[in-house]
Write an enzyme that holds these catalytic residues in place. Structure first.
Site, PDB file in Angstrom:
ATOM      1  N   ALA A  10      10.607  -0.669   0.560  1.00  0.00           N
ATOM      2  CA  ALA A  10      10.182  -2.201   0.204  1.00  0.00           C
ATOM      3  C   ALA A  10       9.707  -2.996   1.300  1.00  0.00           C
ATOM      4  CB  ALA A  10      11.041  -2.467  -0.805  1.00  0.00           C
ATOM      5  N   SER A  12       7.948  -2.590   3.732  1.00  0.00           N
ATOM      6  CA  SER A  12       7.711  -2.165   4.996  1.00  0.00           C
ATOM      7  C   SER A  12       6.643  -2.274   5.686  1.00  0.00           C
ATOM      8  CB  SER A  12       8.327  -0.602   5.067  1.00  0.00           C
ATOM      9  OG  SER A  12       7.255  -0.188   4.303  1.00  0.00           O
ATOM     10  N   GLY A  13       5.382  -2.681   4.745  1.00  0.00           N
ATOM     11  CA  GLY A  13       4.039  -2.756   5.535  1.00  0.00           C
ATOM     12  C   GLY A  13       3.163  -1.532   5.142  1.00  0.00           C
ATOM     13  N   LYS A  14       3.646  -0.769   4.132  1.00  0.00           N
ATOM     14  CA  LYS A  14       2.815   0.526   3.894  1.00  0.00           C
ATOM     15  C   LYS A  14       1.644   0.198   3.261  1.00  0.00           C
ATOM     16  CE  LYS A  14       5.783   1.469   0.166  1.00  0.00           C
ATOM     17  NZ  LYS A  14       6.587   0.147   0.036  1.00  0.00           N
ATOM     18  N   SER A  15       1.599  -0.874   2.276  1.00  0.00           N
ATOM     19  CA  SER A  15       0.278  -1.195   1.616  1.00  0.00           C
ATOM     20  C   SER A  15      -0.917  -1.657   2.862  1.00  0.00           C
ATOM     21  CB  SER A  15       0.429  -1.982   0.698  1.00  0.00           C
ATOM     22  OG  SER A  15       1.212  -1.256  -0.543  1.00  0.00           O
ATOM     23  N   ALA A  33      -4.948   0.745  -8.395  1.00  0.00           N
ATOM     24  CA  ALA A  33      -3.657   0.247  -8.499  1.00  0.00           C
ATOM     25  C   ALA A  33      -2.920   0.738  -9.841  1.00  0.00           C
ATOM     26  CB  ALA A  33      -4.102  -1.287  -8.608  1.00  0.00           C
ATOM     27  N   HIS A  49      -1.152  -9.048  -2.461  1.00  0.00           N
ATOM     28  CA  HIS A  49      -1.902  -7.879  -2.311  1.00  0.00           C
ATOM     29  C   HIS A  49      -3.660  -7.928  -2.130  1.00  0.00           C
ATOM     30  CE1 HIS A  49       1.036  -4.251  -1.956  1.00  0.00           C
ATOM     31  NE2 HIS A  49       1.675  -5.159  -1.716  1.00  0.00           N
ATOM     32  N   GLU A  61      -7.556  -0.051 -12.208  1.00  0.00           N
ATOM     33  CA  GLU A  61      -6.297  -0.075 -12.473  1.00  0.00           C
ATOM     34  C   GLU A  61      -6.044   1.006 -13.354  1.00  0.00           C
ATOM     35  OE1 GLU A  61      -6.020  -3.973 -14.332  1.00  0.00           O
ATOM     36  OE2 GLU A  61      -5.916  -4.946 -12.382  1.00  0.00           O
TER      37      GLU A  61
END
Length: 174
Positions: A10, A12-15, A33, A49, A61
Site C-alpha cells: 500500500a 508504494s507508488g505502484k499506480s 478502475a 489518483h 469503471e
C-alpha cells in the site's frame, strides 16, 4: 502486446509507476478502475489518483467481469491500465460488497487468465503484494490473502514483465 504486472505494498507508488510507464508509450490509454467507492476517505484516494492522469485518458469503471472488460477495450497500438487486481479480488469474494448474484470468483479469475494472452494492447496490471506480513485473523481475511497470492502468481507466470515497487522505486522481477 506486452503484459506488465506491477506489485507492491500500500502506498508504494505502484499506480504512479504504471501511469508513468503507460504515458511513456505515447499510445491511447484506457484506465480500468476496479474500485467501488464506499466512503469519503476512499473517494479522496480515488480523486488523488484521478488528478494525476491526463484528461484525455479514457476511464472505464469495472468492479466485476474484468476479463470481458479487457477484451471490450482491447486494441492494437493502445494501452490498458488495470488498477487494481487487489480491489477487484476483494469485491469478488467479499460477502458484503455489491455484486451480481452468484458471482463465481474462480470463473472470474479464469476468465482474466484466459484473456491476458489474447490481448493486443500494452497492458499494465497493478496489484498489492499482501503475503509479506503475518497471517491475518479471520477466515475471510485469510481467504483474501491466499487468493491474492495465488492470483499474483498466476498473472506473473503469464506476464512478460513483473516489477516490485518499494518506496516508489521499481525492482524488476521478470
Amino acid at each position: 502486446m506486452t503484459t506488465h504486472l506491477i506489485l507492491g505494498g500500500a502506498r508504494s507508488g505502484k499506480s504512479a509507476y504504471a501511469e508513468r510507464q503507460a504515458a511513456a508509450l505515447e499510445l491511447p490509454v484506457t484506465y480500468i478502475a476496479t474500485a467501488q467507492v464506499y466512503d469519503d476517505e476512499f473517494a479522496s484516494r480515488v480523486a488523488q489518483h484521478q488528478s494525476r492522469r491526463p484528461p484525455y485518458w479514457q476511464l472505464v469503471e469495472a468492479p466485476f467481469n474484468l476479463g470481458q472488460t479487457l477484451l471490450d477495450n482491447d486494441a492494437a497500438d493502445s494501452c490498458l491500465i488495470v488498477d487494481c487486481l487487489t480491489l477487484w479480488l476483494a469485491q469478488c469474494i467479499c460477502p458484503d460488497c455489491d455484486k451480481p448474484e452468484r458471482l463465481d470468483w474462480q470463473a472470474e479469475k479464469q476468465a482474466l487468465l484466459a484473456t491476458l494472452p489474447q490481448l493486443q494492447a500494452q497492458v499494465f496490471l497493478v496489484s498489492n503484494e499482501v503475503g509479506m506480513g503475518i497471517v491475518p485473523l479471520g477466515e475471510i481475511n485469510r481467504q483474501f490473502q491466499d487468493e491474492q497470492g495465488r492470483l499474483n502468481q498466476h498473472v506473473a507466470a503469464i506476464a512478460d514483465k513483473v516489477s516490485f515497487i518499494a518506496a516508489g522505486l521499481p525492482l524488476p522481477l521478470k
